[in-house]
Design an enzyme around this catalytic site. Structure first.
Site, PDB file in Angstrom:
ATOM      1  N   HIS A   4       0.835  -1.201   0.000  1.00  0.00           N
ATOM      2  CA  HIS A   4       0.000   0.000   0.000  1.00  0.00           C
ATOM      3  C   HIS A   4       0.873   1.256   0.000  1.00  0.00           C
ATOM      4  O   HIS A   4       0.681   2.159  -0.839  1.00  0.00           O
ATOM      5  CB  HIS A   4      -0.898  -0.018   1.239  1.00  0.00           C
ATOM      6  N   GLU A   5       1.829   1.321   0.908  1.00  0.00           N
ATOM      7  CA  GLU A   5       2.678   2.512   0.983  1.00  0.00           C
ATOM      8  C   GLU A   5       3.572   2.631  -0.244  1.00  0.00           C
ATOM      9  O   GLU A   5       3.900   3.747  -0.671  1.00  0.00           O
ATOM     10  CB  GLU A   5       3.521   2.481   2.265  1.00  0.00           C
TER      11      GLU A   5
ATOM     12  N   HIS B  65       1.762   4.705  -2.787  1.00  0.00           N
ATOM     13  CA  HIS B  65       1.904   6.139  -2.522  1.00  0.00           C
ATOM     14  C   HIS B  65       3.265   6.641  -2.998  1.00  0.00           C
ATOM     15  O   HIS B  65       3.376   7.688  -3.654  1.00  0.00           O
ATOM     16  CB  HIS B  65       1.778   6.416  -1.025  1.00  0.00           C
TER      17      HIS B  65
END
EC number: 3.4.17.19
Length: 510
Positions: free
Chosen positions: A274-275, A278
Site C-alpha cells: 500500500h505505501e 503512494h
C-alpha cells in the site's frame, strides 16, 4: 483509455513576468513545506521521545512562515495581474491551484495556523501514549482542542457552509461532499448485504495457511524484498517502521514505513505494498516541476487510488503470488506447503471479527471508513461530544460490522489522523479504492496480458501506464478530468462494484 496531452504541454516560452514571479514564490513556500515534511517524518520514525517540545515549535514556526509567504500581498497582486493574462493550459492550471491555496490561506489568521501546528505535534505524542496505555481520557483534551481549532479554521474560510465540507476540501478540493457521500452510500448499500451473504456462505477459504509465529526481523526483510520486487527506488527512498504506516516525500526523496505483527505476516505485506503505491506516485511526478503544482500529486483521492491499486489489484491477486510466494517461503520455510491458491484465499478472506482498519479485508474496510467518516463529521458539526466518541465508535462497529471493541486501543485510538487534526481525510480512502478499480480496469484492457506480466514479476507496463495517465500530470487536471482522460469515463463507483461482485462472488460461490 489514455489521452494524449495537448500540444502546449511544455508551457509557452513567453510566460508573463507575473507568472514567472508567482512561480518563484510558489517554489519557495513549497520547498519550505517539504522541509517540514522531513521533520514530520523524523518525529514519527527517528526522533527521541523527549524531542516533542522543540519539534512542535519548529513545525509551528515553519507553518507560520509558509503561511505568511502564501498570503503576502505580493502573491495576491500577482494573481490579480494574471486574471486576464494569455496563459497556456499548464500555466492556467498552476494559477488555478495557487489561487485556491492563496484564497484559503488568506482567510485564516497566521496565529491560528501556528496554534494548529503546535497542537498537532503535542497531540501526536499524547496519542501514541494513549494508544499504548488504552487511555482515551488522556487524549480527549487534545482531540477537543483540534475540533475547536478546526471549526474555527473552517469558519474563517467560509462561515456560511458546513464546516466539515470545508475541511474535506483540504484533502479533496475537486470532488463535492455530495458526490463523496453518494459514493459512500453506494458502497454501504452494496457491501453490507454482500458481506452478510459471504458470512452465510458455506465456502471455506484456506485462512489458516499463514498461522504461526513470524519474527519481526524476518518480516522486515520480507517487506524489503517486496519493495525490491515492485522496483521501489531505494536510491530515492527507504523503509522504516512506525506505529502507523505512512509515506512521506517527493519525486527525489520518498520514504515508506510499515509495521509488523508477529502473528500476521500478510498484514505487513499489505501495508508495505500500500505505501509503495503512494511512494511510486510521488517518485513518478515530473522532476522538472518539483515544488510547483505541476510536480505535485492530485490530492488524496487520487493518491489513495495509487496505493489501493497496488495493494488490492496487484498485491491481493493470484498473479502477484505466483511470483511472490517463493520469496515469502524463503523467509518462512514452515509455509513451503502453501500453494498460490492458498495465499490468494488467505489474503482475500472476509473477516468476521476484525476491529483494525489497516488490517481489514478489502470489503469490510469500507465500513471501517464509514464509521470514522460519520463520527468526525458529527464532531465537527457539533452533533457529537468528544467524551462520547468511544461509546459511539463501539456502537457503530456493532451495528455495521457485528463486533464491538473491548478497548479504546483497538477502537477509537487506533488511527493517527485525528492526532494531526486531519478531519475530512478518511473518505478519500474509499474514494481512492473506487478510483483504483476504474483505473486498473482500463489499464488491464489496454495492456497486453497484464496478469501474465505480473505473474512473472514484470511491472514495467503497469508502471508506464500509471506514469503516463496519472503521475506525469501532477495537479494539472482536477480529479474528475484526470480520471476521464485516463479511462474515458467520468469518475463513478461502477467499476469497483463490478470488480468486487465478480471477485468475491467467485471466491465465496455467491
Amino acid at each position: 483509455m489514455g489521452t494524449e496531452a495537448t500540444a502546449d504541454d511544455g508551457a509557452a516560452s513567453d510566460a508573463p513576468d507575473a507568472y514567472d514571479a508567482l512561480l518563484d514564490r510558489v517554489r519557495r513556500w513549497n520547498t519550505l513545506g517539504s522541509a517540514a515534511g522531513v521533520l514530520g517524518w523524523d518525529q514519527q520514525v527517528m526522533m527521541p521521545e523527549g524531542g516533542t517540545p522543540a519539534r512542535s515549535k519548529q513545525l509551528s514556526t515553519i507553518s507560520s512562515i509558509r503561511h505568511d509567504m502564501i498570503t503576502d500581498e505580493e502573491t495576491g497582486d500577482l494573481l490579480d495581474e494574471l486574471n486576464d493574462a494569455d496563459l497556456t493550459d499548464e500555466q492556467a492550471a498552476v494559477v488555478r491551484e495557487v489561487r485556491r491555496d492563496y484564497e484559503r490561506a488568506d482567510a485564516v489568521p497566521v496565529e491560528l495556523v501556528e496554534e494548529i501546528s503546535e497542537a498537532g505535534s503535542e497531540a501526536l505524542q499524547a496519542w501514541e501514549e494513549a494508544k499504548a496505555e488504552d487511555d482515551f481520557e488522556s487524549f480527549a483534551p487534545h482531540l477537543e482542542k483540534h475540533v475547536e481549532l478546526k471549526r474555527e479554521y473552517a469558519e474563517h474560510i467560509d462561515p456560511d457552509r458546513d464546516p466539515y465540507e470545508v475541511l474535506f476540501e483540504e484533502f479533496e478540493p475537486c470532488l463535492s461532499m455530495e458526490r463523496a457521500e453518494s459514493i459512500l452510500e453506494e458502497l454501504r448499500e452494496t457491501l453490507v448485504p454482500m458481506i452478510d451473504a459471504i458470512r452465510e456462505s458455506d465456502r471455506e477459504l484456506a485462512v489458516d495457511t499463514f498461522e504461526g509465529h513470524f519474527p519481526e526481523d524476518d518480516q522486515e526483510a520480507l517487506a524489503h524484498d517486496a519493495l525490491e520486487l515492485l522496483d521501489y527506488d531505494f536510491d530515492r527512498g527507504r523503509l522504516d517502521v512506525s506505529s502507523h504506516p505512512f509515506t512521506s516525500g517527493n519525486q527525489f526523496d520518498c520514504r515508506v514505513t510499515t509495521r509488523f505483527d508477529e502473528s500476521d505476516p500478510l498484514g505487513a505485506v499489505g501495508s508495505t505494498v500500500h505505501e509503495y503505491g503512494h511512494a511510486q506516485y510521488n517518485l513518478g511526478l515530473p522532476q522538472e516541476h518539483w515544488a510547483t503544482p505541476l510536480g505535485e500529486s492530485r490530492d488524496l483521492s487520487v493518491h489513495e487510488s495509487q496505493s489501493r491499486l497496488w495493494e488490492n489489484h496487484v498485491g491481493r491477486s493470484r498473479a502477484f503470488w505466483e511470483e511472490f510466494l517463493p520469496v515469502f517461503q524463503e523467509h518462512f520455510p514452515d509455509t513451503t506447503d502453501a500453494t498460490v491458491e492458498d495465499a490468494y484465499e488467505a489474503f482475500n478472506q472476509v473477516y468476521e471479527d476484525n476491529l483494525i482498519r489497516v488490517e481489514a479485508d478489502e470489503l469490510t474496510y469500507h465500513l471501517h471508513i464509514i464509521v470514522r467518516f460519520e463520527i468526525e463529521r458529527d464532531l465537527i458539526r457539533g452533533d457529537l461530544a468528544v467524551e462520547d466518541v468511544p461509546e459511539t465508535w463501539n456502537d457503530k462497529y456493532e451495528e455495521y460490522l457485528g463486533i464491538r471493541p473491548e478497548s479504546d486501543g483497538e477502537g477509537c485510538l487506533q488511527d493517527i489522523h485525528w492526532s494531526h487534526g486531519n478531519f475530512g481525510y478518511f473518505p478519500t480512502y474509499s474514494l481512492g479504492s473506487v478510483m483504483a478499480a476504474q483505473l486498473y480496469a482500463t489499464a488491464e484492457a489496454e495492456i497486453d496480458d497484464l496478469e501474465a506480466s505480473i505473474a512473472e514479476g514484470d511491472f514495467d507496463d503497469l508502471h508506464d501506464w500509471l506514469g503516463e495517465n496519472v503521475h506525469r500530470h501532477g495537479s494539472r487536471y482536477e480529479t474528475n478530468e484526470l480520471v476521464t482522460r485516463a479511462t474515458g469515463e467520468e469518475f463513478s463507483a461502477d467499476a469497483f462494484l463490478a470488480y468486487v461482485e465478480e471477485k468475491y462472488g467467485e471466491l465465496y460461490d455467491l
